[in-house]
Structures are given as structure tokens and as C-alpha cells.
Design an enzyme around this catalytic site. Structure first.
Site, mmCIF file in Angstrom:
data_model
loop_
_atom_site.group_PDB
_atom_site.id
_atom_site.type_symbol
_atom_site.label_atom_id
_atom_site.label_comp_id
_atom_site.label_asym_id
_atom_site.label_seq_id
_atom_site.Cartn_x
_atom_site.Cartn_y
_atom_site.Cartn_z
ATOM 1 N N ILE A 182 -15.354 28.972 -98.570
ATOM 2 C CA ILE A 182 -15.874 29.174 -99.931
ATOM 3 C C ILE A 182 -14.885 28.711 -101.003
ATOM 4 O O ILE A 182 -15.252 28.597 -102.160
ATOM 5 C CB ILE A 182 -16.342 30.630 -100.237
ATOM 6 C CG1 ILE A 182 -15.162 31.539 -100.584
ATOM 7 C CG2 ILE A 182 -17.203 31.204 -99.152
ATOM 8 C CD1 ILE A 182 -15.599 32.719 -101.450
ATOM 9 N N LYS A 183 -13.654 28.460 -100.647
ATOM 10 C CA LYS A 183 -12.646 28.098 -101.654
ATOM 11 C C LYS A 183 -12.882 26.670 -102.191
ATOM 12 O O LYS A 183 -13.730 25.949 -101.688
ATOM 13 C CB LYS A 183 -11.241 28.260 -101.079
ATOM 14 C CG LYS A 183 -10.985 29.658 -100.496
ATOM 15 C CD LYS A 183 -11.018 30.774 -101.541
ATOM 16 C CE LYS A 183 -11.369 32.127 -100.963
ATOM 17 N NZ LYS A 183 -10.296 32.895 -100.379
#
Ligand SMILES: *Cc1c(COP(=O)(O)O)cnc(C)c1O
Length: 383
Positions: A182-183
Site C-alpha cells: 500500500i505504500k
């Protein structure tokens, strides 16, 4: 209503990324090797820091950092409660005491004065969190830490590409980045430890691979040096080249990813300004280039007449995913029951923990997707 589910986050992976990973798989060398070494070098160049060490996750980086700093029983670790649980868990696992600093109600970040208020002679390390892609006001915190001889590790999991007063977060001091999917950029799972402290970097490099004096990969040997000796007991947190090659490719596109995130965030801001029930975060009062890791809103639960959890469920029913960054750590079961934490300790953190919600934000989203989210929110709040 949307017919297709809009996730809250999605990695940006191209066919060329997949081909690059396949090439590593076919090469005969798949664990830590040249790709990992190249990734460290390129990342350090991008950030402008003297050295970077790649690991299997940001949590792994924090674990070895705690070990290198000798964090243990009798020590206190200062960090916000509105953070990912990993830092706090590691403090407890090391036998240290987590001490939570309350955050600013509208930036979700700690300040030097709030940290100073919870410091004691037992404070060993301060871990500020660069929240959502913005940057903590580090200068006064570094000054405070220096005055008291306390270490600082910046949690830069949200801050790949963030600039503070013109410099990349991570350029000076010690920072840890995350490459979880998700980064802002991903390696599947992964993390990067950056520091301008050469001795600390040396320890981290050793501790992430069994405490051997050498890396997993010896360039002359084209493999692992068989005569390597244990200099101190270490962990096994080395990244594979399968992951590192993805990191190299993602890093090359990070500026592009973040520019797209910024455009989408500005679009959200314009469209959400008309909705009274949502309270936006405020911008930092010092120069920051925001990496827009997350687009967070706070639901005015009184005005909306509904809880944040119900709001998230209503969005899900309309095929829109959301995230929660983060549920305050001190209000989670273990910390309430075993660590003597209680509601009321951290008013700004708790107020936000009950109201925050992360809206979908990732580079491949379209303006239409943003419109769909805003329309769904309007419909839910009109009911
Ligand atoms: C994601 C995240 C971490 C942990 O990163 P991993 O690479 O998953 O270990 C730590 N801190 C914050 C604030 C995060 O969002």
C-alpha cells in the site's frame, strides 16, 4: 452506484515490472545480490543520504535498530499512539516501555513540545511518524533530542518522496521507509534503513544478516563468503533480488506516482470542500512537499449522526473501499488490558481514532473514481 469495487489502495505494477522480476528468476541468483546492492545505492542517491540498507520490511528495520541502540528493560520509547502497531509491539518485545505522545489534532503529528512533555531520564529513543506523506517538524525535535542525548529514528513509512524544508525526509538523521504494497512504492514486502551515522549503518548491515561481518552476497565470490564469522548474534532480514529489482523499477517512477497522487488529492480537496460533515487535515506550517500517501478525512460524527465505522460500511455497500490509519494503539486489547493504558490519556489521538477514514488513493485512479467517492459520500450523508 459503481458496478466495480474501488479498492482503497492498489500497487502500480506494469508488464515491464513483471518481466524484470521474471528475468531475476531466470538468472540463477534470486536472493540478496547485485539488484539489492543497486537498489540501496539508487535509493540513497534519490534521498541524498550517505547510506541505505535494504531489509525485508520497515518493521525488520526497526527491530535491528532497537537492537543496535540496545533498547531493553528500563528504557522508554516515545512514539505516537496513532501509528502502525509494529513500533509499539517491538518496544514491548524488547522489554522496554512504550510512552505515547499525543499528536496535533489537525496534522496527526507530534511536536517537540508535546514530546518534551513526556520525556523522562529513561527516554532512550524518540520515533516521530511522518504522517500520511506529510513531514513532522524535525528541526526542533532534533534539537531537543541532542540536548538530552536521546536517539531519534524517523518512521518514514509514509514518506518516500516527502521533502521537509527542501530536503528529502531521510537525507539527514536516521529514517526507515516501507515498501509494503500500500505504500507509495513497493517491493511486495520490504523496507529501507537510511542514516548519516556510518557506525550505525555498519551495525544494521551486520545485524540484518546473522551478525556476520559480510553481506549475504560477496561480489568477488559471486555468492556468500564461506569464511564469514559471527561478530554478534543477528537476525535474518535480507531482501531477495526478486523484490529488489521491483524496488529499482518503482523508485524510477516514484516522482511520477507521487505527482499523480498529488493531483488526485487536490481533486478530492476541491470536491470535498462542499461537505460540512467532513473535516480535512490541515497543511504543515513549514515547507513540506507532501507525498500524499493517504487522503484522510475525519467524520464529524455529531453533524453526520453516524459513527465512522457505519460510514465506512455504507461506502463499502456502494463498492468503495476505505482504510483506517490508524486505530490508536493504546486503545487496542493488549495495551488496555496488559499495559495499563486507558481512554482519556491522549485526547487528540482518541478524537481522531474515532473519526478518521482514508479514502481511496493510488496512482492508477481516475478523476471519475474520485467523483464516484464524493458522490457516494454525499448520498450517505443525505440519508
Ligand atoms: C506500514 C507502516 C509500518 C511498517 O512497515 P512494514 O514494511 O509493513 O513493516 C510502520 N509504520 C508505519 C507508520 C506504517 O504505515
Amino acid at each position: 452506484m459503481r458496478s466495480k469495487f474501488l479498492p482503497f489502495s492498489a500497487p502500480t505494477i506494469t508488464e515491464d515490472d513483471i518481466a524484470a522480476v521474471a528475468e531475476v528468476l531466470r538468472s540463477g541468483w534470486i536472493t540478496t545480490g547485485q539488484k539489492s546492492a543497486d537498489f540501496e545505492k539508487k535509493f540513497a542517491e534519490y534521498i541524498g543520504c550517505p547510506a541505505a540498507v535494504v531489509l525485508t520490511s520497515a518493521t525488520a528495520g526497526m527491530h535491528v535498530a532497537f537492537n543496535a541502540l540496545g533498547i531493553g528493560p528500563g528504557d522508554e520509547v516515545i512514539t505516537p499512539s496513532i501509528t502502525w502497531v509494529s513500533t509499539v509491539n517491538l518496544a514491548v518485545l524488547a522489554g522496554a516501555r512504550p510512552v505515547f505522545v499525543d499528536v496535533d489534532r489537525d496534522t496527526l503529528m507530534a511536536s517537540a513540545s508535546s514530546i518534551a512533555a513526556v520525556m523522562t531520564p529513561k527516554t532512550k529513543v524518540i520515533i516521530p511518524v511522518h504522517f500520511a506523506g506529510s513531514a513532522v517538524d524535525m528541526d526542533p525535535i532534533m534539537e531537543l533530542a541532542k540536548k538530552h542525548g536521546v536517539a531519534v529514528i524517523e518512521d518514514a513509512a509514509h514518506a518516500a518522496g516527502t521533502r521537509y524544508k527542501g530536503n528529502h525526509v531521510g537525507k539527514t538523521g536516521t529514517s526507515i521507509f516501507s515498501f509494503h504494497p500500500i505504500k507509495n512504492m513497493t517491493t511486495g514486502e520490504g523496507g529501507m534503513f537510511c542514516s548519516d551515522d556510518a557506525a550505525l549503518v555498519e551495525r544494521i548491515r551486520r545485524l540484518k544478516f546473522h551478525g556476520l561481518g559480510v553481506d549475504a552476497f560477496d561480489r568477488q565470490m559471486q555468492g556468500r563468503s564461506p569464511q564469514a564469522e559471527v561478530l554478534e548474534p543477528g537476525y535474518k532480514y535480507n531482501m531477495t533480488d526478486i523484490s529488489a529489482v521491483l524496488g529499482l523499477r518503482q523508485l524510477a517512477r516514484l516522482e511520477e506516482f507521487n505527482a499523480k497522487r498529488t493531483d488526485l488529492a487536490m481533486l478530492y480537496r476541491r470536491r470535498l470542500a462542499e461537505i460540512d460533515e467532513l473535516i480535512p487535515l490541515t497543511d504543515a506550517k513549514y515547507p513540506v512537499r507532501h507525498a500524499w500517501h493517504l487522503f484522510i478525512v475525519r467524520l464529524d460524527t455529531d453533524k453526520a449522526g453516524m459513527s465512522r465505522d457505519d460510514f465506512m460500511m455504507e461506502l463499502k455497500a456502494r463498492n468503495i473501499g476505505t482504510g483506517l490509519h490508524f486505530r490508536a494503539v493504546h486503545l487496542q486489547k493488549y495495551y488496555l488490558e496488559k499495559m495499563g493504558m486507558r481512554r482519556g490519556m491522549l485526547p487528540n489521538t482518541e478524537w481522531n481514532s474515532d473519526r478518521i477514514c482514508s479514502l481511496p488513493l493510488f496512482p492508477n485512479m481516475t478523476g471519475q473514481d474520485v467523483d464516484d467517492v464524493v458522490d457516494a459520500i454525499k448520498e450517505i450523508l443525505k440519508k
